[in-house]
Design a protein around this motif. Sequence first.
Motif, PDB file in Angstrom:
ATOM      1  N   VAL A  50      36.962  44.217  48.183  1.00 22.94           N
ATOM      2  CA  VAL A  50      36.131  43.622  49.278  1.00 22.94           C
ATOM      3  C   VAL A  50      34.836  45.018  49.102  1.00 22.94           C
ATOM      4  O   VAL A  50      33.611  44.561  49.024  1.00 22.94           O
ATOM      5  CB  VAL A  50      36.404  43.831  50.606  1.00 22.94           C
ATOM      6  CG1 VAL A  50      35.291  43.618  51.704  1.00 22.94           C
ATOM      7  CG2 VAL A  50      37.484  42.493  50.842  1.00 22.94           C
ATOM      8  N   PRO A  51      35.038  46.264  49.521  1.00 28.00           N
ATOM      9  CA  PRO A  51      33.976  47.312  49.232  1.00 28.00           C
ATOM     10  C   PRO A  51      33.387  47.269  48.086  1.00 28.00           C
ATOM     11  O   PRO A  51      32.228  47.460  47.863  1.00 28.00           O
ATOM     12  CB  PRO A  51      34.499  48.427  49.712  1.00 28.00           C
ATOM     13  CG  PRO A  51      36.201  48.277  49.528  1.00 28.00           C
ATOM     14  CD  PRO A  51      36.515  47.052  49.670  1.00 28.00           C
ATOM     15  N   LEU A  52      34.187  47.086  47.002  1.00 30.63           N
ATOM     16  CA  LEU A  52      33.564  47.050  45.553  1.00 30.63           C
ATOM     17  C   LEU A  52      32.964  46.224  45.242  1.00 30.63           C
ATOM     18  O   LEU A  52      31.542  46.251  44.306  1.00 30.63           O
ATOM     19  CB  LEU A  52      34.984  47.224  44.483  1.00 30.63           C
ATOM     20  CG  LEU A  52      34.575  47.648  42.951  1.00 30.63           C
ATOM     21  CD1 LEU A  52      34.081  48.950  43.088  1.00 30.63           C
ATOM     22  CD2 LEU A  52      35.901  47.556  42.393  1.00 30.63           C
TER      23      LEU A  52
ATOM     24  N   ALA B  69      27.461  44.769  44.055  1.00 29.96           N
ATOM     25  CA  ALA B  69      26.698  43.314  43.936  1.00 29.96           C
ATOM     26  C   ALA B  69      25.253  43.496  43.066  1.00 29.96           C
ATOM     27  O   ALA B  69      24.710  42.555  42.610  1.00 29.96           O
ATOM     28  CB  ALA B  69      26.506  42.632  45.506  1.00 29.96           C
ATOM     29  N   PRO B  70      24.302  44.693  43.660  1.00 27.68           N
ATOM     30  CA  PRO B  70      23.054  44.814  43.178  1.00 27.68           C
ATOM     31  C   PRO B  70      23.224  45.066  41.589  1.00 27.68           C
ATOM     32  O   PRO B  70      22.427  44.362  40.820  1.00 27.68           O
ATOM     33  CB  PRO B  70      22.747  46.227  43.773  1.00 27.68           C
ATOM     34  CG  PRO B  70      23.485  46.240  45.169  1.00 27.68           C
ATOM     35  CD  PRO B  70      24.819  45.592  44.683  1.00 27.68           C
TER      36      PRO B  70
ATOM     37  N   LEU C   7      36.237  40.080  40.774  1.00 24.19           N
ATOM     38  CA  LEU C   7      36.548  40.581  42.130  1.00 24.19           C
ATOM     39  C   LEU C   7      36.552  39.172  42.835  1.00 24.19           C
ATOM     40  O   LEU C   7      37.094  39.223  43.919  1.00 24.19           O
ATOM     41  CB  LEU C   7      35.507  41.443  42.569  1.00 24.19           C
ATOM     42  CG  LEU C   7      35.630  42.778  41.770  1.00 24.19           C
ATOM     43  CD1 LEU C   7      34.189  43.872  42.229  1.00 24.19           C
ATOM     44  CD2 LEU C   7      36.656  43.550  42.041  1.00 24.19           C
ATOM     45  N   LEU C   8      35.463  38.033  42.751  1.00 20.94           N
ATOM     46  CA  LEU C   8      35.649  37.163  43.403  1.00 20.94           C
ATOM     47  C   LEU C   8      36.905  36.160  43.290  1.00 20.94           C
ATOM     48  O   LEU C   8      37.408  35.511  44.262  1.00 20.94           O
ATOM     49  CB  LEU C   8      34.318  35.999  43.336  1.00 20.94           C
ATOM     50  CG  LEU C   8      32.764  36.563  43.421  1.00 20.94           C
ATOM     51  CD1 LEU C   8      31.986  35.647  42.825  1.00 20.94           C
ATOM     52  CD2 LEU C   8      32.691  36.660  45.140  1.00 20.94           C
ATOM     53  N   ASN C   9      37.326  36.398  42.150  1.00 17.64           N
ATOM     54  CA  ASN C   9      38.711  35.762  41.907  1.00 17.64           C
ATOM     55  C   ASN C   9      39.768  36.390  42.696  1.00 17.64           C
ATOM     56  O   ASN C   9      40.854  35.656  43.051  1.00 17.64           O
ATOM     57  CB  ASN C   9      39.240  35.777  40.409  1.00 17.64           C
ATOM     58  CG  ASN C   9      38.081  34.857  39.552  1.00 17.64           C
ATOM     59  OD1 ASN C   9      37.508  35.322  38.577  1.00 17.64           O
ATOM     60  ND2 ASN C   9      38.375  33.701  39.836  1.00 17.64           N
ATOM     61  N   ILE C  10      39.759  37.665  42.642  1.00 18.89           N
ATOM     62  CA  ILE C  10      40.755  38.531  43.590  1.00 18.89           C
ATOM     63  C   ILE C  10      40.528  37.952  45.002  1.00 18.89           C
ATOM     64  O   ILE C  10      41.513  37.916  45.621  1.00 18.89           O
ATOM     65  CB  ILE C  10      40.436  39.995  43.289  1.00 18.89           C
ATOM     66  CG1 ILE C  10      40.644  40.411  41.984  1.00 18.89           C
ATOM     67  CG2 ILE C  10      41.109  40.802  44.280  1.00 18.89           C
ATOM     68  CD1 ILE C  10      40.405  41.715  41.585  1.00 18.89           C
TER      69      ILE C  10
ATOM     70  N   ALA D 296      22.115  42.589  36.523  1.00 20.98           N
ATOM     71  CA  ALA D 296      22.682  42.157  35.122  1.00 20.98           C
ATOM     72  C   ALA D 296      22.516  40.783  34.626  1.00 20.98           C
ATOM     73  O   ALA D 296      22.219  40.294  33.874  1.00 20.98           O
ATOM     74  CB  ALA D 296      24.355  42.505  34.922  1.00 20.98           C
ATOM     75  N   ALA D 297      22.819  40.185  35.759  1.00 22.85           N
ATOM     76  CA  ALA D 297      22.623  38.522  35.697  1.00 22.85           C
ATOM     77  C   ALA D 297      21.297  38.163  35.294  1.00 22.85           C
ATOM     78  O   ALA D 297      20.947  37.170  34.340  1.00 22.85           O
ATOM     79  CB  ALA D 297      23.161  37.888  36.936  1.00 22.85           C
TER      80      ALA D 297
END
Length: 203
Positions: free
Chosen positions: A20-22, A27-28, A105-108, A33-34
């Motif tokens: 969650v914190p990671l 996110a930025p 991380l979203l999968n997690i 990168a995206a």
Amino acid sequence: MSNRYLHSRRKRALDLAIAVPLLAITAPVVGLAALAVRLESSGHPIYRQRRIGLDGHAFEVIKLRTMVSGAEHMGAGMAVDAGDARITKIGALLRRTSIDELPNLLNILRGEMSLIGPRPTIQVQVDQYTERQRRRLSVRPGLTGWAQINGRASLPWSERIELDLQYLERASLRLDLRILVLTARMAVTGHGLYRGETGGWRG
């Protein structure tokens, strides 16, 4: 209450405490990168692929795209080696730093993956598992794992599976924390990123 159940509960708590914190912190970086991926080549910057997870259930793994769109239908298909012409310039940097895997991380968070465990694989590989190797599916697949820090893609596929099975036999929170520390070191060096002449799955 079994030790395995307790470990599973603690492991999930560790996943959320770190993921969650990671996710918020990175996110930025993922957003920039995206944008860079999209500016360099056409196609959506997020790459989704069907993988096999806990108990053989399928899910979509989420990554940043590091190759040209439709790369899995070109050249060597699913196999990727150093210098592969399908890898974009930005993609090479994202792979080298493992930033491309941060969307995992979203999968997690969704409970499809864990921080630590065997890397999620595709159905055609699972179809070739022996009964013993199917034990690999008894835990959530991981963002990183024992096989990742002991050679990664440079290892022959059978050896990677054996390392994953070793992890299942020795699994503990202490080992998970050790793997996380060694993964951070590996991300700096980029060791084992590509399969080379002997590593990876050969079909």
